[in-house]
Design a protein around this motif. Structure first.
Motif: not given
Length: 373
Positions: A102-109, A159-174
């Motif tokens: 996917p073109p919207g990935l940012v790499g290292r976080l 769980l709060k931190y997991w959802l905070h980080y993973l939802h945006p990552i998964l969306r960028r990964q299409k």
């Protein structure tokens, strides 16, 4: 002689200027026709949109251009513009498959756990996520449908931190995905692998189109969004380098933390073992099952497969399993009878939260251990 050379030079300059003028003219004409074509496209879409509003039951107003069955009673025949051979332009182009990378990935976080986190904040940050923790990209057709399964008990803070980080990552990964928290009911000894077996079946009950399953601990956050949460030709181990291991693989057969198998791969190994009560051993058993069934574990590059772990004390009733080493040696004998085919459990409750689906299950208790001597 000097005049002759001067004349030749002037002639060359004139030719060069003439060529530049001609090139400029060609570029202007290309731009003009491009803008003209865009105007035509705009007006055609505008007219088509108005036409669809005027005729709400026409073919152009249906998703993917699906025509109504006008042979049924009460259905009107298609208009002249919708008949084959008519001069009719489609209003929308069909969506293309999502790109492999996917073109919207940012790499290292930058991953940190010092900032306070709340479910309300995570929900505000992810307005596109549907109830139950489901999402699908709108601008392309996802290549897989992924169920993400998390074995769980008393880890709301993580769980709060997991959802905070993973939802945006998964969306960028299409990724088209759904998140399932498999919550063990009661206070008996924890059983990670059995909960993941339950999650596999319950996710398929919810949506039989899932063809990829990611099994993740709730305290592990990827540090690079190029670590794509999808399934591959071989079973995938995502958590190659955790910070607690110095960002390196602790041993060659390590398969813990975060892993992924396609539906067919999971069924081929008869799922995960059900008899690993307490901490440790089940991920090595899974690695053995994969190897014994002729498959190999694939991994991302060590620079991409990095994870941060949320530090915590060991959970109560999840003490190290003293039988794990003996069980790992017997995988070949036990994997056909102990797995998804022998799974027994009882669903206590299924609730769809804004950011995930919670599945609370009763999975029994470990058999009594034989007294020593």
């Amino acid at each position: 002689m000097t005049r002759l050379l001067l004349g030749v030079t002037l002639e060359r300059i004139c030719k060069a200027v003439l060529l530049l003028c001609l090139l400029h003219f060609v570029i202007i004409m290309i731009l003009y026709f491009d803008v003209y074509a865009q105007h035509l496209d705009f007006f055609s879409r505008f007219n088509a949109r108005n036409g669809s509003r005027a005729h709400p039951f026409s073919n152009s107003s249906r998703p993917n251009g699906t025509a109504a069955s006008y042979g049924a009673a009460g259905a009107e025949p298609p208009s002249a513009s919708a008949r084959p051979g008519a001069n009719h332009s489609s209003t929308e182009k069909p969506l293309q498959p999502c790109q492999e990378v996917p073109p919207g990935l940012v790499g290292r976080l930058l991953i940190e756990f010092s900032s306070p986190m709340s479910m309300e904040r995570v929900q505000r940050e992810n307005p596109d996520v549907r109830r139950g923790g489901k999402y699908s990209p709108q601008d392309c057709v996802p290549r897989q449908k992924v169920a993400i399964l998390i074995p769980f008990r008393h880890r709301e803070h993580h769980l709060k931190y997991w959802l905070h980080y993973l939802h945006p990552i998964l969306r960028r990964q299409k990724v088209a995905y759904g998140i399932y928290i498999i919550n063990q009911f009661g206070e008996d000894t924890f059983n990670r692998a059995k909960l993941l077996n339950v999650g596999f079946l319950e996710a398929l009950k919810d949506d039989e189109e899932y063809d990829c399953f990611i099994f993740s601990d709730v305290d592990l956050i990827p540090m690079d969004d190029r670590n794509l949460y999808r399934c591959y030709e071989q079973p995938r181990h995502f958590a190659v380098g955790m910070d607690k291991f110095g960002f390196r693989l602790p041993y060659a057969g390590y398969f813990g933390g975060v892993s992924g198998l396609s539906k067919s791969q999971f069924l081929k190994i008869n799922g995960f073992p059900n008899e690993y009560w307490g901490w440790g051993g089940e991920d090595d058993d899974i690695f053995n099952r994969i190897s014994l069934n002729g498959m190999k574990v694939s991994r991302p590059d060590i620079r991409i497969g990095r994870y941060r772990m949320i530090k915590h004390e060991r959970d109560k009733h999840n003490e190290p399993n003293p039988q794990r080493f003996t069980k790992i040696q017997n995988t070949k004998m036990t994997m056909k009878r102990d797995g998804i085919s022998s799974l027994q459990y009882r669903v206590v409750e299924v609730s769809r939260q804004p950011l995930y689906t919670n599945v609370t299950v009763e999975i029994g208790r470990p058999p009594p251990r034989l007294a020593r001597g």
